[in-house]
Design an enzyme around this catalytic site. Structure first.
Site, short mmCIF file in Angstrom:
data_model
loop_
_atom_site.label_atom_id
_atom_site.label_comp_id
_atom_site.label_asym_id
_atom_site.label_seq_id
_atom_site.Cartn_x
_atom_site.Cartn_y
_atom_site.Cartn_z
N CYS A 3 0.80 -1.22 0.00
CA CYS A 3 0.00 0.00 0.00
C CYS A 3 0.84 1.27 0.00
O CYS A 3 0.31 2.36 -0.24
CB CYS A 3 -0.95 0.00 1.19
SG CYS A 3 -2.04 -1.45 1.24
N HIS A 32 -3.19 6.99 2.03
CA HIS A 32 -3.66 5.69 1.57
C HIS A 32 -5.05 5.45 2.14
O HIS A 32 -5.30 5.62 3.33
CB HIS A 32 -2.69 4.59 2.03
CG HIS A 32 -3.25 3.22 1.92
ND1 HIS A 32 -3.83 2.74 0.76
CD2 HIS A 32 -3.34 2.21 2.83
CE1 HIS A 32 -4.24 1.51 0.95
NE2 HIS A 32 -3.95 1.17 2.19
N ASN A 76 -10.21 -0.10 -0.05
CA ASN A 76 -8.75 -0.12 -0.03
C ASN A 76 -8.23 -0.75 -1.32
O ASN A 76 -8.39 -1.95 -1.54
CB ASN A 76 -8.28 -0.92 1.19
CG ASN A 76 -6.77 -1.00 1.32
OD1 ASN A 76 -6.03 -0.77 0.37
ND2 ASN A 76 -6.30 -1.36 2.50
#
Length: 327
Positions: A112, A253, A283
């Site tokens: 990520c 993020h 996500n």
């Protein structure tokens, strides 16, 4: 020494949408349970005929079109992904699909944090004068490695791709950065390879197996993020000789709305300056920062000259921040 300008952004459009209500027919969960704990209401999934490379190429093409740069003018393609179509790498496939015949292309894996790491890496090639134009893409198809029977993880993840074009410039718009890793915490968030011994010939055995679905200790990830992310942003701001008061936009993020709120509160950044699109996307790992950036640019929120604090954090564990000026 040349500087770096961010001159274009793009993202892939995935028509397939899985809402929280849809998920409630797959696992024991509800829209209220998911949205109140994560801020997520839906996520997009790649269709069976789509690939990581095709999504990345779509995002890259859109970024190049915004920048008004032909694919043949690109010197390098840096693809941040943890879910390639081919373990040998997918950047070459993206290069071929775009027709960027002059570009060297390779993958970078930092989960990520991947896009932020790739952005900083690409800037160094420009600053040294090695390349003039670099396409940085963050893309992941996490649905491939999600355990859809595990309600603690399957509600979080979606697929996506986002990209930016970096170009050599007299003014350097990568103002500061800080990158970090802590492998001792690797077990908190993993997509591990599980091997078994397979006899090959007398006295010789080899490993054979496959990757297993994503596992995560959500509580530890939350504690890690709300502690380390504000710290790394402050360090990047210090390197840029800026303070949080100089930030026009905060793009983190997109892991969990509670994390975004906690980080913004610690940094004293008003909520109206925090970019969040996780309600629609979930996500998307390395895609989340460039995807949120592109949507904000195209919506007219982010304008040339705006100062943006970005931060990625995730498996590895890795985390990092880059302070950039758009345009």
């Amino acid at each position: 020494m040349p500087g770096v300008a961010l001159v274009g952004s793009g993202s892939a459009r995935l028509p397939g949408t899985l809402t929280n209500d849809d998920l409630s027919r797959v696992v024991d969960t509800t829209d209220e349970w998911i949205s109140t704990r994560t801020g997520i209401r839906a996520r997009h999934l790649a269709a069976p005929e789509e690939s990581l490379a095709s999504l990345a190429a779509q995002a890259g093409r859109a970024a190049l079109e915004m920048a008004q740069i032909a694919p043949e003018a690109v010197d390098m393609i840096l693809l941040a992904t943890s879910t390639p179509d081919d373990l040998f790498g997918s950047a070459g496939q993206v290069q071929a699909e775009l027709g960027a015949s002059r570009a060297v292309a390779f993958d970078l894996t930092a989960a990520c944090s991947g896009f932020v790491f790739a952005l900083v890496t690409a800037a160094q090639y420009i600053r040294t004068g090695a390349f003039q134009t670099v396409l940085v893409i963050g893309a992941d198809v996490l649905s491939r490695w999600t355990d859809w029977s595990d309600r603690t993880t399957c509600v979080l993840f979606g697929d996506g791709a986002g990209a930016v074009v970096l170009k050599a410039s007299e003014q350097d718009n990568l103002l500061g950065f800080q990158l970090c890793s802590d492998g001792s915490m690797n077990g908190v968030l993993r997509l591990p390879y599980q091997a078994q011994s397979a006899p090959l010939t007398e006295g010789i055995a080899v490993q054979q197996g496959t990757f297993t679905p994503i596992t995560m200790n959500g509580r530890e990830v939350y504690k890690f993020a709300v502690s380390r992310v504000p710290e790394v942003i402050e360090k990047a701001l210090f390197r840029a000789n800026l303070t949080t008061a100089d930030i026009d936009w905060l793009i983190l993020h997109q892991a969990n709305q509670r994390i975004l709120d906690a980080v913004a509160q610690r940094l004293k950044v008003p909520s109206e300056r925090v970019v969040s699109n996780m309600a629609q996307h979930g996500n998307t790992s390395a895609a989340s920062v460039p995807l949120a950036l592109d949507e904000a640019v195209r919506a007219g929120y982010i304008k040339p000259g705006d100062t943006i604090a970005t931060a990625g954090f995730g498996a590895g564990l890795t985390w990092g921040s880059a302070i950039v000026k758009w345009g």
